[in-house]
Design a protein around this motif. Structure first.
Motif, PDB file in Angstrom:
ATOM      1  N   GLU A 171       0.635  -1.353  -0.088  1.00 31.37           N
ATOM      2  CA  GLU A 171       0.068   0.143  -0.319  1.00 31.37           C
ATOM      3  C   GLU A 171       0.809   1.170  -0.065  1.00 31.37           C
ATOM      4  N   ARG A 172       1.878   1.309  -0.905  1.00 30.50           N
ATOM      5  CA  ARG A 172       2.630   2.641  -0.912  1.00 30.50           C
ATOM      6  C   ARG A 172       3.170   2.757  -2.498  1.00 30.50           C
ATOM      7  N   VAL A 173       3.499   3.549  -3.276  1.00 30.76           N
ATOM      8  CA  VAL A 173       3.886   4.157  -4.255  1.00 30.76           C
ATOM      9  C   VAL A 173       5.210   4.360  -4.080  1.00 30.76           C
ATOM     10  N   PRO A 174       5.865   4.827  -5.829  1.00 32.85           N
ATOM     11  CA  PRO A 174       6.970   5.585  -5.755  1.00 32.85           C
ATOM     12  C   PRO A 174       6.675   6.359  -5.461  1.00 32.85           C
ATOM     13  N   GLY A 175       7.798   7.842  -5.201  1.00 31.30           N
ATOM     14  CA  GLY A 175       7.252   8.988  -5.359  1.00 31.30           C
ATOM     15  C   GLY A 175       6.839   9.905  -6.135  1.00 31.30           C
ATOM     16  N   GLY A 187      -5.422   1.923  -8.611  1.00 30.33           N
ATOM     17  CA  GLY A 187      -5.139   2.966  -7.802  1.00 30.33           C
ATOM     18  C   GLY A 187      -3.508   2.881  -6.674  1.00 30.33           C
ATOM     19  N   GLU A 188      -3.672   4.031  -6.642  1.00 29.56           N
ATOM     20  CA  GLU A 188      -1.866   4.162  -5.511  1.00 29.56           C
ATOM     21  C   GLU A 188      -1.814   3.132  -4.695  1.00 29.56           C
ATOM     22  N   ARG A 189      -0.934   1.921  -5.397  1.00 34.65           N
ATOM     23  CA  ARG A 189      -0.624   0.832  -4.597  1.00 34.65           C
ATOM     24  C   ARG A 189       0.228   0.508  -5.690  1.00 34.65           C
ATOM     25  N   GLN A 190       1.773  -0.277  -4.774  1.00 37.01           N
ATOM     26  CA  GLN A 190       2.185  -1.632  -5.813  1.00 37.01           C
ATOM     27  C   GLN A 190       2.262  -2.817  -5.839  1.00 37.01           C
ATOM     28  N   ILE A 191       2.556  -3.059  -6.717  1.00 40.75           N
ATOM     29  CA  ILE A 191       3.105  -4.530  -7.255  1.00 40.75           C
ATOM     30  C   ILE A 191       3.742  -4.974  -7.527  1.00 40.75           C
ATOM     31  N   THR A 192       4.824  -5.734  -6.852  1.00 34.89           N
ATOM     32  CA  THR A 192       6.325  -6.033  -6.845  1.00 34.89           C
ATOM     33  C   THR A 192       5.901  -7.272  -7.461  1.00 34.89           C
ATOM     34  N   VAL A 193       6.506  -7.959  -8.553  1.00 40.58           N
ATOM     35  CA  VAL A 193       6.526  -8.857  -9.137  1.00 40.58           C
ATOM     36  C   VAL A 193       7.734  -9.436  -8.756  1.00 40.58           C
ATOM     37  N   ASP A 194       8.335 -10.898  -7.892  1.00 37.21           N
ATOM     38  CA  ASP A 194       9.430 -11.207  -8.227  1.00 37.21           C
ATOM     39  C   ASP A 194       9.315 -12.393  -8.584  1.00 37.21           C
ATOM     40  N   CYS A 195      10.845 -12.100  -9.782  1.00 35.96           N
ATOM     41  CA  CYS A 195      10.764 -13.463 -10.961  1.00 35.96           C
ATOM     42  C   CYS A 195      12.336 -14.842 -10.267  1.00 35.96           C
ATOM     43  N   ASP A 196      12.609 -15.829  -9.927  1.00 34.36           N
ATOM     44  CA  ASP A 196      13.376 -15.839  -9.365  1.00 34.36           C
ATOM     45  C   ASP A 196      13.707 -17.170  -9.671  1.00 34.36           C
ATOM     46  N   VAL A 197      14.806 -17.221 -10.919  1.00 38.48           N
ATOM     47  CA  VAL A 197      14.720 -18.530 -11.647  1.00 38.48           C
ATOM     48  C   VAL A 197      15.597 -18.950 -10.828  1.00 38.48           C
ATOM     49  N   ILE A 198      14.757 -20.828 -10.256  1.00 42.82           N
ATOM     50  CA  ILE A 198      15.107 -21.874  -9.275  1.00 42.82           C
ATOM     51  C   ILE A 198      16.056 -23.097 -10.401  1.00 42.82           C
ATOM     52  N   GLN A 199      15.762 -22.415 -11.486  1.00 49.90           N
ATOM     53  CA  GLN A 199      16.795 -23.935 -12.747  1.00 49.90           C
ATOM     54  C   GLN A 199      16.669 -22.994 -13.826  1.00 49.90           C
ATOM     55  N   ALA A 200      17.394 -22.871 -15.042  1.00 48.13           N
ATOM     56  CA  ALA A 200      17.689 -22.443 -16.211  1.00 48.13           C
ATOM     57  C   ALA A 200      18.590 -23.513 -16.904  1.00 48.13           C
ATOM     58  N   LEU A 257      -4.645  -9.749  -8.948  1.00 54.73           N
ATOM     59  CA  LEU A 257      -5.390  -9.235  -9.226  1.00 54.73           C
ATOM     60  C   LEU A 257      -7.036  -9.374  -8.662  1.00 54.73           C
ATOM     61  N   SER A 258      -6.686 -10.495  -9.167  1.00 54.27           N
ATOM     62  CA  SER A 258      -8.246 -11.687  -7.958  1.00 54.27           C
ATOM     63  C   SER A 258      -8.272 -11.318  -6.843  1.00 54.27           C
ATOM     64  N   TRP A 259      -7.289 -11.799  -5.622  1.00 54.36           N
ATOM     65  CA  TRP A 259      -7.243 -11.465  -4.679  1.00 54.36           C
ATOM     66  C   TRP A 259      -7.511 -10.380  -4.085  1.00 54.36           C
ATOM     67  N   MET A 260      -7.086  -9.291  -5.022  1.00 51.50           N
ATOM     68  CA  MET A 260      -7.458  -8.139  -4.280  1.00 51.50           C
ATOM     69  C   MET A 260      -9.445  -7.401  -4.609  1.00 51.50           C
TER      70      MET A 260
END
Lengths: 239, 239, 239, 239, 239, 239
Positions: F45-49, F108-121, F141-144
């Motif tokens: 529940e925050r956005v960049p400045g 709306g004034e919210r931030q969603i950060t999607v982390d993409c972590d490669v477990i195997q490449a 977004l469905s959760w929201m």
């Protein structure tokens, strides 16, 4: 036979020199033999973000070593651009140990930072630091009491001190110096209160694993040693 | 009238305590009044890359302040992750000052690092550091001479010491302490040799620019002051 | 004989090209012979934290060198992840020099940052930078005056310019270029105002210590040189 | 009553999934309930500088958490530019624990790095990591044995596993999950070998100090728990 | 209508000023209208570790912007302590583009670093940088040819140049300047060789996705534009 | 013949496993053959400045690789103290790709950060990451929507997915795996929407430049591939 000729249950000469630093609200130069640590307690009228408007204060610690505190010169952490894992581990331990005997609500929304800087090292710097940091913290609280900010005894719930023990040449011994520390089979640090409660215990097998009986022996030594240290703290604070 | 009641040409009480650190090849705790700096000289059998296979050695310095050496606690540089511009400026100055009186060829392919750590600050830390660093360096070279590595007097060409002067309330004064330093109009640091040669001069107008006559007055004070400091170095080294 | 055939008291060809940068509120490409420095003055409606609500503004400087400004490519500081001690020392000097002739209260709560970027280096980059930075700052203040924000002459109390001098082959010479700088015995930088006040003096013995008489000779050269530079600043600003 | 309804001496469901990663010489996804840690062992034909030409190898560990392994997203350490003190403390513990059961001479001059990355966290990540790291290390050594590089059983002297215990609502319980961990009075981590030797013990009073009797209770729980974990390791490696 | 009144397929005035820097082996100040980039090529007799003893050389690039190259001052990357993601992306692109037309074996085990520093920005800095970097690289190779180190034409397989295109107010246009760039729907950068081969294409929808037909239109514009740029490179190198 | 025996236009087996992470508001483990990437979407529940008080939200991405996701262990970026240029380039691409199909005002004034972590490449980690990140974002977004915060379909304007293509042994092929990627002549990544709009195209000649016809062939393959991926996203989200 220990290299220093000490008996197995004999600590090094310990001194606690209060008021070593003219600027700090509380300070103590603690010596465990040739290990010398300057502890200064600094009061700031601010708290970390997560404590704002909680009415609670914070006590934290930082640790450092002068580059030539040791036998070989170590790289200056400020020049290296970061604190080592060992430094961070130790300063977290000192902070936890002090908070264990502090009533943060009685402190109020203020932060006390205790800096523990090793002037000269000969083993046991973290235990000396905790023991001296308590004295610096106590004097900082007295300084505050003189100004009507807190009651020292409302904030300090007990004493806290620390000592290392280890198994050296198969024998449990108290207060390892550097020659012992670097060749001990097992090394354990104990942090305890004036009433004998355990705040922190960290035991590590450097070579072979140790047994529950070994741990019991070290604990017995530590309890006696910490008892002595607490007496020395009391004497210093009464002085 | 100076806050400390000193005469305009009067330095603070200066002491040079040799052998303060048991591990370093040379060490000196230097005190200019309430400014206390621990200087340790560490010998290493290596040189920076650009000197390899030249037969020449190197002398360098690092500078640091304990976080609560000052009236307000400063952030620990190791925690901040870098040395400030001020720190770097000072340690470069100390290194240049020492190299000015060292014969690097006579030293041979080795490096001596002099760490100057401010235990307590009350103005003039860089000039105290240079003055004490010379003593630590000299003792390091004596240590080497005892082991047949160098002749101390082949490496050391002269003494070097430093003092600050400034114009305080319109009057040129010697050896500024912190209350003077923070309100002086002009502040200058002089580094000179035992034979009176100038190694470094740094003068800064804090408020109004200063005149050549002002600079001349400060220089006169500095020469006398550095003469006294060199005598104290000689006495300490003879002790 | 100087490598450049210049007389001892002869500066390199100096030019001050205003308005080099289309975006900056003030800018100047300054050339001292083959040393070229781009100075841009940037106005921001904010001040450092310690000046908030004081009514006073701030003037600061940053310094950088393009990696191939020099004979050998130097590592890019942005890639190295930090500014060198030398860079920090120079940018602190530029900032102090500018503030010496600025009335920060007349500026109001705003910050002007003067960036001095060395496009090509041939010795004397810091003195060229100060001399050009003054012109960029002056034009920034004129830009502000056009918008009714300040009176330029209320903010600028005087001119400021800088020059290096040194003892090269035993002879005091003005405005060292790189070949001279790298082999001079003594190297001094002078920062002075239009009225001849000294703002900063930094003298360093690269080899043998220097005498007061040497310093006096360099000062005499510097005063004349800075007088010329101030005339060139006036001509450029009148242009 | 524990939030998870477990009995005081009951561990969470533990699984050890070997070969989770196709590239690593050994790998294991370890699950202690909802705590999931991927451990990979990577063989490199090099050793740290201080081991060169000693004939001895090295085993080390690194630890990390995916940013959303936890209830609230944590800042990615790679973006923050450094590993936290907690991270460094844990990875040093994992490395020491593994080295306690490895014969570094039998390994030869090679390094095995065990990466322990927390995919999902619910308390006890360091103990799960140690338990899984042993399996990954063992499989790496089997991979090496298949290629005639070492004998797995010459290098591995014993099993090693770890479990946390704590005093929750006044009752000593085994294998704290996150809800318990965040409100326990005392929290202790035990690292022990297959033969019951203690490798490491770390006990911390979160609130009130604890007694020797408390420590004894936790130790008793831990011994039984680690016995179970070693059986699961054996079953997994036999599978 | 474009803000600059240019026709849709009209580039800005382009100039390529060789030999801008006296120290670099090759240099070029490239101007695309008000975008000015200084490109310098520096030869070093070393290669990255992975190329040692392969007989192959390396060509790489670094990119930077002066803090006030832009309308608002940007933070200096050297002061921030790291290069932004954008900077790294651009310098990787420049390096790949140059290597696409270089025979690294014919270069021999040497590295050429092309620094592209933006003196003034008005959109299209990366495409100007690539176009100018080719000229600097070519002159560096001519410098080497004069010294018998390589044959320029053995190392350079072709020309390489770059241009941006975009869809501005629904119309495909060539060579976006900053006002267009900041409001274009689609922005694409093309890097192509003298013979018309594509080295790199990067297209990004800033707002609505674009179609294959859009991409085709931009490609057509780009081919013509790059043809013009290559002619200008030839003219400059012949000059 | 492709090393994997796949037809030129044949993707690897693709799976999208939703809800892989118990803590994240949306998560998806995406597999393109042996390339496995864990994508988690975290709501804050925050956005960049620069977005404060604009009513608009933000969607961003971070990318990382476990150290042993690859054939050889790579240095952990958190230990190295910074993210590589490649990492930053990829995470910027993922963020732009997601924002291309998001209505930031509807968020709306919210931030969603999607982390993409490669477990195997095994090649194609960035295209797998974008494809999986869309699913994680959609579930966030469905959760929201379940909590009445937004309407998922007001925020999501379309699907977005990505695939790589390349010219391998002279033949255009879809979805390069690592063995193909490391020896392909040309490598291109396409990001497209469910309706076939192009969001991003990045084509690079690894060896010889490529032609427009080549680009056209790759585009044709990519469109079909992305069509399949969008169908798989729909099936997963319907599941």
């Amino acid at each position: 036979m220990r290299p220093s000729k000490r008996a197995a249950n004999q600590m090094r000469a310990v001194s606690l020199e209060r008021g070593f630093s003219r600027h700090a609200e509380g300070s103590c130069l603690v010596r465990f033999g040739e290990t010398h640590v300057l502890c200064t307690a600094s009061l700031e009228e601010r708290v970390p973000g997560w404590l704002k408007n909680t009415g609670k204060g914070w006590v934290t610690a930082e640790y450092g070593m002068l580059p030539r505190a040791t036998g070989d010169r170590m790289r200056r952490e400020a020049a290296a651009g970061k604190q080592s894992g060992r430094t961070q581990e130790i300063q977290r331990l000192i902070g936890r140990s002090l908070r264990a005997i502090v009533n943060l609500t009685a402190l109020g929304e203020r932060q006390i930072t205790v800096d523990c800087d090793v002037i000269q090292a000969d083993g046991g710097t973290r235990t000396a630091a905790i023991t001296g940091a308590f004295v610096a913290l106590s004097d900082c609280l007295s300084w505050m009491e003189e100004r009507g900010m807190v009651k020292r005894n409302d904030v300090l719930k007990d004493h806290v001190a620390a000592i290392s023990c280890g198994i050296y040449n198969g024998v449990p011994v108290l207060d390892l110096d550097y020659p012992e520390d670097s060749s001990a089979d097992t090394d354990a640090n104990f942090v305890m209160t004036g009433r004998g409660g355990i705040v922190e215990i960290q035991g590590t097998a450097e070579g072979e694993p140790f047994s529950e009986a070994d741990l019991q022996s070290l604990m017995t030594l530590a309890k006696a040693g910490i008892g002595e240290l607490v007496e020395k703290q009391k004497a210093a604070l009464a002085g």
